[in-house]
Design an enzyme around this catalytic site. Structure first.
Site, short mmCIF file in Angstrom:
data_model
loop_
_atom_site.label_atom_id
_atom_site.label_comp_id
_atom_site.label_asym_id
_atom_site.label_seq_id
_atom_site.Cartn_x
_atom_site.Cartn_y
_atom_site.Cartn_z
N LEU A 158 0.87 -1.17 0.00
CA LEU A 158 0.00 0.00 0.00
C LEU A 158 0.91 1.22 0.00
CD1 LEU A 158 -2.81 -0.90 2.59
CD2 LEU A 158 -2.95 -0.92 0.09
N ASP A 159 0.56 2.21 -0.81
CA ASP A 159 1.37 3.43 -0.90
C ASP A 159 1.47 4.11 0.46
OD1 ASP A 159 1.65 3.01 -3.61
OD2 ASP A 159 -0.04 4.31 -4.13
N LEU A 160 2.44 5.01 0.57
CA LEU A 160 2.66 5.75 1.81
C LEU A 160 1.38 6.37 2.34
CD1 LEU A 160 4.76 7.03 3.83
CD2 LEU A 160 4.85 8.97 2.25
#
Length: 266
Positions: free
Chosen positions: A108-110
């Site tokens: 999952l992206d930042l």
């Protein structure tokens, strides 16, 4: 008697044993931290039948235990990686210290929050990540701008953006709140930043993105930063469903499997 066990690259064996992901194992080998019978290995291409005699940082590698699968409610602002050269916080900074060695299923992206699966088994990780397996992921996005239900329904046929082809997406307009909309999107490929790129292509600016489901496993009311473990029976049923799924049929099990899902919360 001859040993007829199949041979595998050591990186694959160590990943299956839950030491780390294949990429991280390869990096560990390059750093000279993996040895066989006391001799440091120099290449992840080393082929073995078992991990007998293999050590990591001087410690013997135990035989792999039965796979375990955990749910983690990832907060925003943390990276899905083991360490960050820039010193930014990672998921491992937020996980309880008494958990076994876990590797994330996908990323999952930042600034993306929500359901992140973590497992002790490298084979299960790859099985869940492969697009060919067809495991569905569902996201809820809050975005600024205007979009019609028809525009979202057109995504069912897939879409190409700047030369990248995205497969079928089941998207629905949940509600409008002032200048913002909430959109639910279910997809099976999970390409890098897929949800954000598709919505931006439709003229929306995403301000919040939450993954709420991965296969039959749902975020539910798991609190931010909370961890839950999937019951053994549910994991066995899920893996069996993956094996028996037809090649061109989504591999997500029936709702009955999801309905039996349960987790011990830490």
């Amino acid at each position: 008697m001859a040993d007829d066990r199949p041979q595998h690259r050591i990186a694959k064996l160590l990943a299956r044993a839950g030491v780390a992901s294949r990429r991280e194992v390869e990096r560990t080998i390059e750093e000279g931290r993996v040895a066989l019978d006391g001799v440091a290995l120099t290449t992840p291409a080393t082929v073995l039948r078992s991990l007998h005699g293999v050590t990591v940082d001087g410690q013997p590698v135990a035989a792999p235990e039965p796979a375990r699968l955990f749910l983690f409610h990832k907060p925003t602002g943390v990276l899905t990686t083991e360490r960050d050269p820039a010193g930014r916080p990672t998921i491992y900074d937020r996980l309880p210290k008494d958990l076994p060695r876990l590797v994330p299923v996908g990323r999952l992206d930042l600034n993306t929050e929500g359901l992140l699966l973590l497992t002790t088994d490298g084979g299960l990780k790859r099985q869940l990540e492969l697009p060919s397996t067809g495991v569905e992921r569902t996201y809820r996005a809050r975005a600024y701008g205007q979009v019609s239900q028809q525009q979202l329904e057109d995504l069912i046929d897939g879409i190409e953006i700047e030369g990248v082809r995205y497969g079928s997406i089941d998207a629905n307009l949940e509600r409008r709140t002032g200048a913002n909309v909430w959109v639910e999107m279910t997809l099976r490929e999970g390409k890098n930043r897929e949800v954000r790129r598709v919505l931006e292509h439709l003229g929306l600016r995403v301000s919040r993105l939450i993954r709420v489901r991965y296969g039959p496993f749902v975020l539910g009311d798991l609190p931010v930063g909370g961890v839950g473990e999937v019951r053994v029976a549910d994991l066995v049923a899920f893996r069996q469903a993956l094996k028996t799924a037809a090649p061109n049929r989504p591999a997500t099990p029936d709702v009955s499997v999801a309905g039996r899902f349960g987790a011990a919360v830490f």
